[in-house]
Design a protein around this motif. Structure first.
Motif, PDB file in Angstrom:
ATOM      1  N   GLU A 122       0.721  -1.228  -0.049  1.00  0.00           N
ATOM      2  CA  GLU A 122      -0.022   0.039   0.330  1.00  0.00           C
ATOM      3  C   GLU A 122       1.617   1.199   0.069  1.00  0.00           C
ATOM      4  N   HIS A 123       1.383   1.298   0.686  1.00  0.00           N
ATOM      5  CA  HIS A 123       2.789   2.803   0.748  1.00  0.00           C
ATOM      6  C   HIS A 123       4.604   1.979   0.414  1.00  0.00           C
ATOM      7  N   THR A 124       5.430   2.641   0.310  1.00  0.00           N
ATOM      8  CA  THR A 124       6.491   2.941   1.248  1.00  0.00           C
ATOM      9  C   THR A 124       7.520   3.592   2.350  1.00  0.00           C
ATOM     10  N   SER A 125       6.454   4.980   2.314  1.00  0.00           N
ATOM     11  CA  SER A 125       6.481   5.876   3.851  1.00  0.00           C
ATOM     12  C   SER A 125       6.518   5.335   5.029  1.00  0.00           C
ATOM     13  N   GLN A 139       8.861  -5.400   4.799  1.00  0.00           N
ATOM     14  CA  GLN A 139       8.463  -6.219   4.873  1.00  0.00           C
ATOM     15  C   GLN A 139       8.246  -7.017   3.722  1.00  0.00           C
ATOM     16  N   PHE A 140       7.412  -6.018   2.821  1.00  0.00           N
ATOM     17  CA  PHE A 140       6.823  -6.991   1.203  1.00  0.00           C
ATOM     18  C   PHE A 140       8.359  -7.344   0.556  1.00  0.00           C
ATOM     19  N   PRO A 162       2.335  -5.875  -6.562  1.00  0.00           N
ATOM     20  CA  PRO A 162       1.627  -4.595  -5.735  1.00  0.00           C
ATOM     21  C   PRO A 162       0.940  -3.614  -5.610  1.00  0.00           C
ATOM     22  N   TYR A 163       0.469  -3.586  -5.096  1.00  0.00           N
ATOM     23  CA  TYR A 163      -1.275  -2.308  -4.858  1.00  0.00           C
ATOM     24  C   TYR A 163      -0.664  -1.838  -3.858  1.00  0.00           C
ATOM     25  N   PHE A 164      -0.261  -0.402  -4.002  1.00  0.00           N
ATOM     26  CA  PHE A 164      -0.122   0.681  -3.856  1.00  0.00           C
ATOM     27  C   PHE A 164      -1.405   1.995  -3.686  1.00  0.00           C
ATOM     28  N   ILE A 165      -1.833   2.731  -2.850  1.00  0.00           N
ATOM     29  CA  ILE A 165      -2.860   3.824  -2.669  1.00  0.00           C
ATOM     30  C   ILE A 165      -1.999   5.181  -2.635  1.00  0.00           C
ATOM     31  N   SER A 166      -2.452   5.944  -3.966  1.00  0.00           N
ATOM     32  CA  SER A 166      -1.461   7.528  -3.147  1.00  0.00           C
ATOM     33  C   SER A 166      -3.323   8.709  -2.683  1.00  0.00           C
ATOM     34  N   SER A 167      -2.533   9.544  -2.656  1.00  0.00           N
ATOM     35  CA  SER A 167      -3.880  10.229  -0.681  1.00  0.00           C
ATOM     36  C   SER A 167      -4.314  10.286  -0.211  1.00  0.00           C
ATOM     37  N   VAL A 193      -3.211   0.509  -8.461  1.00  0.00           N
ATOM     38  CA  VAL A 193      -3.559   1.907  -8.076  1.00  0.00           C
ATOM     39  C   VAL A 193      -4.711   1.817  -7.561  1.00  0.00           C
ATOM     40  N   GLN A 194      -4.612   3.049  -6.963  1.00  0.00           N
ATOM     41  CA  GLN A 194      -5.774   3.265  -6.428  1.00  0.00           C
ATOM     42  C   GLN A 194      -5.336   4.508  -5.606  1.00  0.00           C
TER      43      GLN A 194
END
Length: 266
Positions: A122-125, A139-140, A162-167, A193-194
């Motif tokens: 979902e994110h890297t931060s 862990q990913f 991998p699946y990630f989310i912005s905003s 992505v979403q």
């Protein structure tokens, strides 16, 4: 087939599943919830999702080793998404538990992936992930190494998607720019992505609506305007030629020229 385990389900679930499948083959009738809380229905999709809810524990079938594939009416069972890789990486104090987890992980990757396995870091931060209440991105990376190693050992060419989310609340353009650099380094061209969508009764939505984290009361930024959302989303697609100019201009605007070279070279 989709197997639904109700809250009353117990150790008799496999026997009930076997009975339901055999009955369906003979009569064509779906099996409703029975005494042990197991439901059965035919579905149109071929990839099963490893649900984590109490009513859809499809992943339970894998935990019963090869019982499902042993049924004559099932040729192969696949997990398409929903795997909690952080649980697979957890190290127990019990060596037998760790060995069982390793066996399950190999069984999953070798026998129950049809070519692509979708997971959700979902994110890297780390800051954004803490608001999501998700495990660290490292862990990913660990799971990807295991996935790639098992594929090499078994002569497979499967993909980890991998699946990630912005905003998401707490996420800023700089976080998305760093996400682009990190995923490029891992050789991903993102497609799953979403944009963040507020969902009632969640910590993230309360932070999005109020501007404050409900537990710490610290201010939390959320991208809400169309311009703010597009400015974040574009970093998913750094590899597309039509996005390059806008991304470079945006990196200059936010003072991260150092990331331009990391994305596009000197």
């Amino acid at each position: 087939y989709n197997v639904i385990f109700g809250e009353r389900s117990n150790g008799k679930t496999y026997a009930s599943l076997k009975y339901g499948l055999e009955n369906y083959i003979k009569t064509g009738k779906q099996m409703a919830y029975n005494a042990v809380g197991v439901g059965f229905e035919a579905v149109s999709y071929t990839h099963l999702r490893a649900h984590e809810t109490g009513r859809n524990l499809v992943c339970r079938l894998l935990l019963e080793k090869k019982n499902v594939d042993a049924l004559p009416v099932i040729k192969q069972s696949f997990i398409g998404s929903g795997v909690r890789y952080d649980l697979l990486l957890h190290q127990s104090k019990d060596p037998k538990t760790n060995k069982s987890t390793q066996e399950y992980t190999r069984e999953l990757i070798v026998r129950h992936v049809s070519g692509r396995l979708k997971v959700a870091p979902e994110h890297t931060s780390e800051r954004v992930l803490s608001i999501m209440r998700k495990p660290p991105f490292s862990q990913f990376g660990e799971f990807k190494k295991i996935f790639d190693r098992i594929n090499r050992e078994e002569g497979l060419r499967q993909q980890l998607i991998p699946y990630f989310i912005s905003s998401h609340p707490g996420c800023k353009e700089e976080d998305m720019a760093e996400l682009a650099v990190i995923t490029k380094r891992l050789d991903f061209h993102l497609e799953q992505v979403q944009d963040f969508t507020p969902t009632p009764m969640t910590v993230a939505t309360e932070a999005w609506y109020t501007g404050f984290h409900p537990y710490t009361l610290e201010p939390v930024f959320s991208a809400k305007t169309q311009r703010e959302k597009l400015a974040q989303r574009q970093f998913f697609f750094w590899y597309k030629p039509e996005e390059r100019r806008n991304i470079i201009n945006e990196l200059r605007r936010i003072g991260r020229k150092d990331l331009i070279d990391k994305l596009y070279g000197k």
